[in-house]
Design an enzyme around this catalytic site. Structure first.
Site, mmCIF file in Angstrom:
data_model
loop_
_atom_site.group_PDB
_atom_site.id
_atom_site.type_symbol
_atom_site.label_atom_id
_atom_site.label_comp_id
_atom_site.label_asym_id
_atom_site.label_seq_id
_atom_site.Cartn_x
_atom_site.Cartn_y
_atom_site.Cartn_z
ATOM 1 N N ARG A 24 0.835 -1.217 0.000
ATOM 2 C CA ARG A 24 0.000 0.000 0.000
ATOM 3 C C ARG A 24 0.868 1.266 0.000
ATOM 4 O O ARG A 24 0.910 1.998 -0.989
ATOM 5 C CB ARG A 24 -0.947 -0.031 1.213
ATOM 6 C CG ARG A 24 -2.063 0.989 1.184
ATOM 7 C CD ARG A 24 -1.657 2.384 1.574
ATOM 8 N NE ARG A 24 -1.089 2.475 2.917
ATOM 9 C CZ ARG A 24 -0.523 3.567 3.384
ATOM 10 N NH1 ARG A 24 -0.433 4.663 2.642
ATOM 11 N NH2 ARG A 24 0.001 3.587 4.604
ATOM 12 N N ASP A 25 1.604 1.503 1.064
ATOM 13 C CA ASP A 25 2.375 2.762 1.153
ATOM 14 C C ASP A 25 3.486 2.756 0.108
ATOM 15 O O ASP A 25 3.848 3.801 -0.443
ATOM 16 C CB ASP A 25 2.978 2.914 2.557
ATOM 17 C CG ASP A 25 3.151 4.364 2.985
ATOM 18 O OD1 ASP A 25 3.018 5.258 2.131
ATOM 19 O OD2 ASP A 25 3.428 4.616 4.180
ATOM 20 N N HIS A 217 5.332 4.566 12.663
ATOM 21 C CA HIS A 217 5.362 4.516 11.189
ATOM 22 C C HIS A 217 6.348 5.576 10.710
ATOM 23 O O HIS A 217 6.013 6.752 10.635
ATOM 24 C CB HIS A 217 3.937 4.800 10.690
ATOM 25 C CG HIS A 217 3.750 4.818 9.219
ATOM 26 N ND1 HIS A 217 3.085 3.825 8.523
ATOM 27 C CD2 HIS A 217 4.084 5.720 8.270
ATOM 28 C CE1 HIS A 217 3.025 4.118 7.240
ATOM 29 N NE2 HIS A 217 3.631 5.277 7.052
ATOM 30 N N HIS A 219 9.010 7.067 7.897
ATOM 31 C CA HIS A 219 9.649 7.115 6.578
ATOM 32 C C HIS A 219 11.123 7.453 6.839
ATOM 33 O O HIS A 219 11.473 8.017 7.878
ATOM 34 C CB HIS A 219 8.944 8.138 5.684
ATOM 35 C CG HIS A 219 7.591 7.641 5.233
ATOM 36 N ND1 HIS A 219 7.366 7.170 3.966
ATOM 37 C CD2 HIS A 219 6.420 7.513 5.899
ATOM 38 C CE1 HIS A 219 6.097 6.773 3.865
ATOM 39 N NE2 HIS A 219 5.490 6.970 5.034
ATOM 40 N N CYS A 250 4.549 9.263 -0.021
ATOM 41 C CA CYS A 250 3.153 9.670 -0.061
ATOM 42 C C CYS A 250 2.989 10.646 -1.219
ATOM 43 O O CYS A 250 3.682 11.659 -1.262
ATOM 44 C CB CYS A 250 2.740 10.325 1.259
ATOM 45 S SG CYS A 250 1.035 10.909 1.217
ATOM 46 N N ASN A 259 9.369 4.134 3.246
ATOM 47 C CA ASN A 259 9.243 3.786 4.659
ATOM 48 C C ASN A 259 10.526 3.123 5.131
ATOM 49 O O ASN A 259 11.342 2.673 4.333
ATOM 50 C CB ASN A 259 8.126 2.753 4.841
ATOM 51 C CG ASN A 259 6.762 3.313 4.547
ATOM 52 O OD1 ASN A 259 6.381 3.437 3.388
ATOM 53 N ND2 ASN A 259 6.033 3.655 5.588
HETATM 54 P P1 HMG Z 1 -13.130 14.545 -2.676
HETATM 55 O O1 HMG Z 1 -12.857 14.867 -4.104
HETATM 56 O O2 HMG Z 1 -13.313 15.673 -1.713
HETATM 57 O O3 HMG Z 1 -14.375 13.522 -2.595
HETATM 58 O O4 HMG Z 1 -11.943 13.618 -2.169
HETATM 59 P P2 HMG Z 1 -15.923 13.802 -2.438
HETATM 60 O O5 HMG Z 1 -16.361 13.186 -1.153
HETATM 61 O O6 HMG Z 1 -16.227 15.252 -2.699
HETATM 62 O O7 HMG Z 1 -16.514 12.952 -3.653
HETATM 63 C C1 HMG Z 1 -16.251 13.263 -5.016
HETATM 64 C C2 HMG Z 1 -16.507 12.051 -5.867
HETATM 65 O O8 HMG Z 1 -15.562 11.041 -5.539
HETATM 66 C C3 HMG Z 1 -17.886 11.393 -5.670
HETATM 67 O O9 HMG Z 1 -18.275 10.848 -6.938
HETATM 68 C C4 HMG Z 1 -17.611 10.279 -4.729
HETATM 69 O O10 HMG Z 1 -18.514 9.196 -4.826
HETATM 70 C C5 HMG Z 1 -16.234 9.842 -5.185
HETATM 71 P P3 HMG Z 1 -19.410 11.564 -7.827
HETATM 72 O O11 HMG Z 1 -20.626 11.600 -6.953
HETATM 73 O O12 HMG Z 1 -18.852 12.929 -8.110
HETATM 74 O O13 HMG Z 1 -19.497 10.668 -9.011
HETATM 75 N N1 HMG Z 1 -15.492 9.214 -4.085
HETATM 76 C C6 HMG Z 1 -14.921 8.002 -4.135
HETATM 77 N N2 HMG Z 1 -14.820 7.072 -5.094
HETATM 78 C C7 HMG Z 1 -14.185 5.927 -4.794
HETATM 79 N N3 HMG Z 1 -13.656 5.676 -3.582
HETATM 80 C C8 HMG Z 1 -13.716 6.573 -2.587
HETATM 81 C C9 HMG Z 1 -14.367 7.807 -2.850
HETATM 82 N N4 HMG Z 1 -14.606 8.888 -2.088
HETATM 83 C C10 HMG Z 1 -15.291 9.747 -2.846
HETATM 84 N N5 HMG Z 1 -13.196 6.306 -1.378
HETATM 85 C C11 HMG Z 1 -11.105 11.881 -0.737
HETATM 86 C C12 HMG Z 1 -11.879 13.195 -0.810
HETATM 87 C C13 HMG Z 1 -10.867 11.569 0.727
HETATM 88 C C14 HMG Z 1 -11.956 10.786 -1.371
HETATM 89 C C15 HMG Z 1 -9.765 12.055 -1.505
HETATM 90 O O14 HMG Z 1 -9.108 13.156 -0.996
HETATM 91 C C16 HMG Z 1 -8.861 10.840 -1.425
HETATM 92 O O15 HMG Z 1 -9.166 9.791 -1.976
HETATM 93 N N6 HMG Z 1 -7.716 10.981 -0.732
HETATM 94 C C17 HMG Z 1 -6.780 9.883 -0.526
HETATM 95 C C18 HMG Z 1 -5.354 10.351 -0.659
HETATM 96 C C19 HMG Z 1 -4.431 9.199 -0.361
HETATM 97 O O16 HMG Z 1 -4.740 8.043 -0.544
HETATM 98 N N7 HMG Z 1 -3.207 9.537 0.129
HETATM 99 C C20 HMG Z 1 -2.195 8.546 0.467
HETATM 100 C C21 HMG Z 1 -2.534 7.759 1.694
HETATM 101 S S1 HMG Z 1 -2.181 8.619 3.211
HETATM 102 C C22 HMG Z 1 -0.529 8.221 3.556
HETATM 103 O O17 HMG Z 1 0.158 7.698 2.720
HETATM 104 C C23 HMG Z 1 0.030 8.475 4.948
HETATM 105 C C24 HMG Z 1 0.225 7.192 5.755
HETATM 106 O O18 HMG Z 1 1.106 6.288 5.117
HETATM 107 C C25 HMG Z 1 0.785 7.532 7.152
HETATM 108 C C26 HMG Z 1 1.984 8.474 7.102
HETATM 109 O O19 HMG Z 1 2.994 8.160 6.439
HETATM 110 O O20 HMG Z 1 1.874 9.504 7.767
HETATM 111 C C27 HMG Z 1 -1.113 6.453 5.978
HETATM 112 MG MG MG Z 2 3.286 6.414 5.172
#
Ligand code: HMG
Ligand code: MG
Length: 308
Positions: A24-25, A217, A219, A250, A259
């Site tokens: 995933r990450d 966690h 990096h 990320c 990581n």
């Molecule tokens: P948004 O554009 O504000 O979404 O994104 P929305 O709620 O306004 O919805 C817009 C459209 O997207 C809608 O469709 C929803 O149904 C659809 P429409 O009605 O327009 O046809 N939608 C989705 N479709 C599929 N799956 C979903 C989903 N949600 C809404 N889950 C949102 C907000 C949170 C969805 C977006 O910002 C997002 O997906 N962000 C994820 C970013 C990400 O994955 N980043 C990396 C992971 S975090 C990380 O790596 C850190 C970590 O490792 C820890 C660390 O290192 O600190 C965990």
């Molecule tokens: Mg991470």
């Protein structure tokens, strides 16, 4: 030498759980989109090497992270042995719907400790992210799922600089109040140093979130991940996130690199005689194979030393 000499040290746990985040990450940050069959083989090989918790993918918006848009297809291809935990990242109710439809039993939500990263990573604000998480966690718990909570940018933010410790603790404590069984404290951009780690764990304890609920966690951007992890073990943490081959980053955090590599961690743990159940040689072979699939060398020092 293919394994470290075993010499135990005082004040460390006998056993730790490695929470593997490579699929995933790691893969969320690769410019290449990895074929779903390769991802499935990667996960199977990680489990075969002895990892019992593998974060497999994310049910986030596929346009935000196209690398993991095949989440449902991937889970369909997996047939993991009984007892292996396979959590997935879920940000909101739409993601939960998709995860439930794929038969997921364990999810992780991911909160930001800073305003800017909440905007960049979740299109939200520090406060509004909880409006997204609250119904998601409530429904997940009602469905009998286990929910982990990440807090990102715990030790520094590329846009905001220093992050106040009480701001991190407030976000984390809210996730625990929502029902997260475990908090993973994310050093998203790899800037933390050991004093910060001790201070954060102590601050959580003072706020009523004991060390038994904490995972770390890191990096490895600034080469501090192993030192920080050892510091966390000394403070009583027994769950550590790492990524096979040191894959990772990320896509929404400037300057985040991989990581802590699972192999680098394992070299240290094996040397200290801390049990994990993971076979270093099998893991190195897997990461060397994955590096070939990605067409670039693994950043892990241990993979580089042993894979040749
Ligand atoms: P948004 O554009 O504000 O979404 O994104 P929305 O709620 O306004 O919805 C817009 C459209 O997207 C809608 O469709 C929803 O149904 C659809 P429409 O009605 O327009 O046809 N939608 C989705 N479709 C599929 N799956 C979903 C989903 N949600 C809404 N889950 C949102 C907000 C949170 C969805 C977006 O910002 C997002 O997906 N962000 C994820 C970013 C990400 O994955 N980043 C990396 C992971 S975090 C990380 O790596 C850190 C970590 O490792 C820890 C660390 O290192 O600190 C965990
Ligand atoms: Mg991470």
């Amino acid at each position: 030498m293919r394994k470290p000499q075993l010499v135990k040290a005082e004040g460390l746990p006998d056993r730790v759980t490695i929470y593997e985040v490579g699929p995933r990450d790691g893969l969320q940050n690769e410019s290449a989109i990895v074929d779903v069959a390769v991802k499935a083989e990667f996960i199977n090989r990680l489990v075969e090497a002895g990892l019992t918790t593998v974060e497999t993918t994310s049910f986030v918006h596929p346009k935000w992270v196209p690398q993991l848009a095949d989440a449902a297809e991937l889970l369909e291809q997996l047939d993991l042995p009984y007892g292996v935990r396979a959590p997935v990242l879920v940000p909101n109710e739409r993601g939960l719907d998709r995860a439930l439809a794929a038969g997921v039993r364990e999810i992780a939500i991911f909160a930001s400790a800073t305003e800017t990263f909440a905007a960049k990573n979740l299109n939200s604000t520090l406060d509004d992210q909880f409006a997204m998480f609250t119904p998601t966690v409530q429904r997940a718990l009602a469905e009998g799922l286990t929910v982990r909570g990440y807090v990102s940018m715990c030790y520094g933010d590329p846009w905001e600089g220093d992050v106040p410790i009480d701001q991190v603790v407030k976000v984390g404590a809210r996730l625990v109040d929502l029902g997260c069984h475990e908090l993973s404290l994310g050093d998203t951009i790899g800037v933390a140093t050991p004093g910060q780690v001790t201070a954060l764990i102590t601050a959580f304890d003072q706020a009523g979130v004991g060390v038994d609920k904490l995972a770390v966690h890191f990096h490895d951007t600034y080469g501090q991940a192993l030192a920080n992890t050892l510091t966390a073990f000394r403070a009583g943490v027994t769950t550590v996130d790492s990524s096979a081959g040191g894959l990772g980053g990320c896509p929404y955090a400037e300057s985040a690199t991989g990581n802590l590599a699972t192999e680098d961690l394992l070299w240290q743990l094996d040397g200290l005689g801390i049990q994990t159940g993971v076979d270093l040689e099998k893991l190195v072979t897997t990461s060397a194979w994955m590096a070939k699939q990605l067409g670039k060398p693994s950043p892990s020092r241990v993979v580089q030393a042993l894979a040749g």
